[in-house]
Design a protein around this motif. Structure first.
Motif, PDB file in Angstrom:
ATOM      1  N   TYR A   3       3.751  17.920 -32.421  1.00 50.92           N
ATOM      2  CA  TYR A   3       2.795  17.064 -31.717  1.00 50.92           C
ATOM      3  C   TYR A   3       3.482  15.827 -31.156  1.00 50.92           C
ATOM      4  N   GLU A   4       4.453  15.285 -31.885  1.00 51.58           N
ATOM      5  CA  GLU A   4       5.193  14.125 -31.378  1.00 51.58           C
ATOM      6  C   GLU A   4       5.919  14.472 -30.086  1.00 51.58           C
ATOM      7  N   LYS A   5       6.512  15.656 -30.036  1.00 48.55           N
ATOM      8  CA  LYS A   5       7.203  16.086 -28.821  1.00 48.55           C
ATOM      9  C   LYS A   5       6.226  16.236 -27.666  1.00 48.55           C
ATOM     10  N   LYS A   6       5.032  16.768 -27.931  1.00 48.55           N
ATOM     11  CA  LYS A   6       4.010  16.908 -26.886  1.00 48.55           C
ATOM     12  C   LYS A   6       3.590  15.538 -26.366  1.00 48.55           C
ATOM     13  N   MET A   7       3.427  14.576 -27.264  1.00 49.26           N
ATOM     14  CA  MET A   7       3.025  13.232 -26.837  1.00 49.26           C
ATOM     15  C   MET A   7       4.122  12.565 -26.020  1.00 49.26           C
ATOM     16  N   GLN A   8       5.380  12.764 -26.411  1.00 54.44           N
ATOM     17  CA  GLN A   8       6.496  12.217 -25.636  1.00 54.44           C
ATOM     18  C   GLN A   8       6.540  12.850 -24.249  1.00 54.44           C
ATOM     19  N   GLU A   9       6.284  14.163 -24.189  1.00 50.09           N
ATOM     20  CA  GLU A   9       6.258  14.859 -22.905  1.00 50.09           C
ATOM     21  C   GLU A   9       5.132  14.322 -22.022  1.00 50.09           C
ATOM     22  N   MET A  10       3.950  14.087 -22.611  1.00 48.17           N
ATOM     23  CA  MET A  10       2.825  13.541 -21.838  1.00 48.17           C
ATOM     24  C   MET A  10       3.165  12.163 -21.295  1.00 48.17           C
ATOM     25  N   TYR A  11       3.731  11.300 -22.140  1.00 45.94           N
ATOM     26  CA  TYR A  11       4.077   9.952 -21.709  1.00 45.94           C
ATOM     27  C   TYR A  11       5.096   9.987 -20.576  1.00 45.94           C
ATOM     28  N   LYS A  12       6.112  10.838 -20.713  1.00 46.21           N
ATOM     29  CA  LYS A  12       7.134  10.945 -19.672  1.00 46.21           C
ATOM     30  C   LYS A  12       6.520  11.430 -18.358  1.00 46.21           C
ATOM     31  N   ARG A  13       5.671  12.458 -18.425  1.00 47.07           N
ATOM     32  CA  ARG A  13       5.060  13.002 -17.216  1.00 47.07           C
ATOM     33  C   ARG A  13       4.138  11.995 -16.543  1.00 47.07           C
ATOM     34  N   VAL A  14       3.360  11.259 -17.323  1.00 47.68           N
ATOM     35  CA  VAL A  14       2.433  10.301 -16.707  1.00 47.68           C
ATOM     36  C   VAL A  14       3.193   9.118 -16.107  1.00 47.68           C
ATOM     37  N   THR A  15       4.257   8.647 -16.765  1.00 45.02           N
ATOM     38  CA  THR A  15       5.001   7.532 -16.181  1.00 45.02           C
ATOM     39  C   THR A  15       5.735   7.966 -14.913  1.00 45.02           C
ATOM     40  N   GLU A  16       6.254   9.188 -14.887  1.00 43.57           N
ATOM     41  CA  GLU A  16       6.903   9.686 -13.670  1.00 43.57           C
ATOM     42  C   GLU A  16       5.881   9.814 -12.531  1.00 43.57           C
ATOM     43  N   THR A  17       4.697  10.308 -12.826  1.00 42.93           N
ATOM     44  CA  THR A  17       3.647  10.417 -11.805  1.00 42.93           C
ATOM     45  C   THR A  17       3.262   9.041 -11.278  1.00 42.93           C
ATOM     46  N   LEU A  18       3.113   8.072 -12.170  1.00 40.95           N
ATOM     47  CA  LEU A  18       2.772   6.711 -11.744  1.00 40.95           C
ATOM     48  C   LEU A  18       3.874   6.097 -10.882  1.00 40.95           C
ATOM     49  N   LYS A  19       5.126   6.324 -11.243  1.00 40.35           N
ATOM     50  CA  LYS A  19       6.241   5.804 -10.439  1.00 40.35           C
ATOM     51  C   LYS A  19       6.213   6.388  -9.031  1.00 40.35           C
ATOM     52  N   GLN A  20       5.966   7.696  -8.934  1.00 36.80           N
ATOM     53  CA  GLN A  20       5.899   8.345  -7.620  1.00 36.80           C
ATOM     54  C   GLN A  20       4.742   7.783  -6.793  1.00 36.80           C
ATOM     55  N   ARG A  21       3.586   7.602  -7.416  1.00 41.20           N
ATOM     56  CA  ARG A  21       2.431   7.058  -6.691  1.00 41.20           C
ATOM     57  C   ARG A  21       2.651   5.618  -6.283  1.00 41.20           C
ATOM     58  N   ALA A  22       3.309   4.844  -7.137  1.00 42.33           N
ATOM     59  CA  ALA A  22       3.603   3.449  -6.804  1.00 42.33           C
ATOM     60  C   ALA A  22       4.581   3.367  -5.632  1.00 42.33           C
ATOM     61  N   GLN A  23       5.609   4.205  -5.647  1.00 42.17           N
ATOM     62  CA  GLN A  23       6.569   4.218  -4.543  1.00 42.17           C
ATOM     63  C   GLN A  23       5.899   4.641  -3.247  1.00 42.17           C
ATOM     64  N   ALA A  24       4.938   5.571  -3.329  1.00 42.46           N
ATOM     65  CA  ALA A  24       4.257   6.066  -2.133  1.00 42.46           C
ATOM     66  C   ALA A  24       3.454   4.974  -1.431  1.00 42.46           C
ATOM     67  N   ILE A  25       2.995   3.974  -2.185  1.00 46.46           N
ATOM     68  CA  ILE A  25       2.238   2.882  -1.558  1.00 46.46           C
ATOM     69  C   ILE A  25       3.105   1.649  -1.334  1.00 46.46           C
ATOM     70  N   GLY A  26       4.417   1.797  -1.550  1.00 42.04           N
ATOM     71  CA  GLY A  26       5.342   0.702  -1.277  1.00 42.04           C
ATOM     72  C   GLY A  26       5.441  -0.334  -2.380  1.00 42.04           C
ATOM     73  N   ALA A  27       5.066   0.021  -3.594  1.00 46.06           N
ATOM     74  CA  ALA A  27       5.108  -0.927  -4.708  1.00 46.06           C
ATOM     75  C   ALA A  27       6.547  -1.126  -5.181  1.00 46.06           C
ATOM     76  N   ASP A  28       6.819  -2.303  -5.716  1.00 49.96           N
ATOM     77  CA  ASP A  28       8.123  -2.632  -6.274  1.00 49.96           C
ATOM     78  C   ASP A  28       8.121  -2.555  -7.798  1.00 49.96           C
ATOM     79  N   ALA A  29       6.919  -2.509  -8.399  1.00 54.02           N
ATOM     80  CA  ALA A  29       6.841  -2.529  -9.856  1.00 54.02           C
ATOM     81  C   ALA A  29       5.508  -1.954 -10.312  1.00 54.02           C
ATOM     82  N   ILE A  30       5.483  -1.575 -11.564  1.00 56.70           N
ATOM     83  CA  ILE A  30       4.235  -1.202 -12.240  1.00 56.70           C
ATOM     84  C   ILE A  30       4.024  -2.245 -13.326  1.00 56.70           C
TER      85      ILE A  30
END
Length: 83
Positions: A41-68
């Motif tokens: 379960y710890e590995k699943k939670m780490q995978e979820m956190y990694k996937r959501v932060t990567e998705t947020l980074k991509q969405r932030a870059q798409a709107i021209g953001a410099d930071a989250i």
């Protein structure tokens, strides 16, 4: 209170759903009964956190953001019963 030099702060969000398998659930049941840590379960939670932060980074870059700023991760359970 948020103080910034930018003209606007745009909220972005991401959702990630990851399922476990029967073996993870059985292993976690033993951990619940005997105590200890559920590494599957710890590995699943780490995978979820990694996937959501990567998705947020991509969405932030798409709107021209410099930071989250103000990242908040909420984890909920979804139960599905087979009829």
């Amino acid at each position: 209170m948020i103080v910034t030099t930018t003209n606007s702060i745009l909220p972005i969000a991401a959702n990630v759903v990851i399922g476990t398998n029967i073996f993870s659930d059985i292993g976690a049941s033993y951990v619940d009964f005997f105590g200890g840590r559920s590494t599957s379960y710890e590995k699943k939670m780490q995978e979820m956190y990694k996937r959501v932060t990567e998705t947020l980074k991509q969405r932030a870059q798409a709107i021209g953001a410099d930071a989250i700023i103000g990242l908040s991760v909420d984890i909920d359970e979804i139960y599905h019963q087979v009829p």
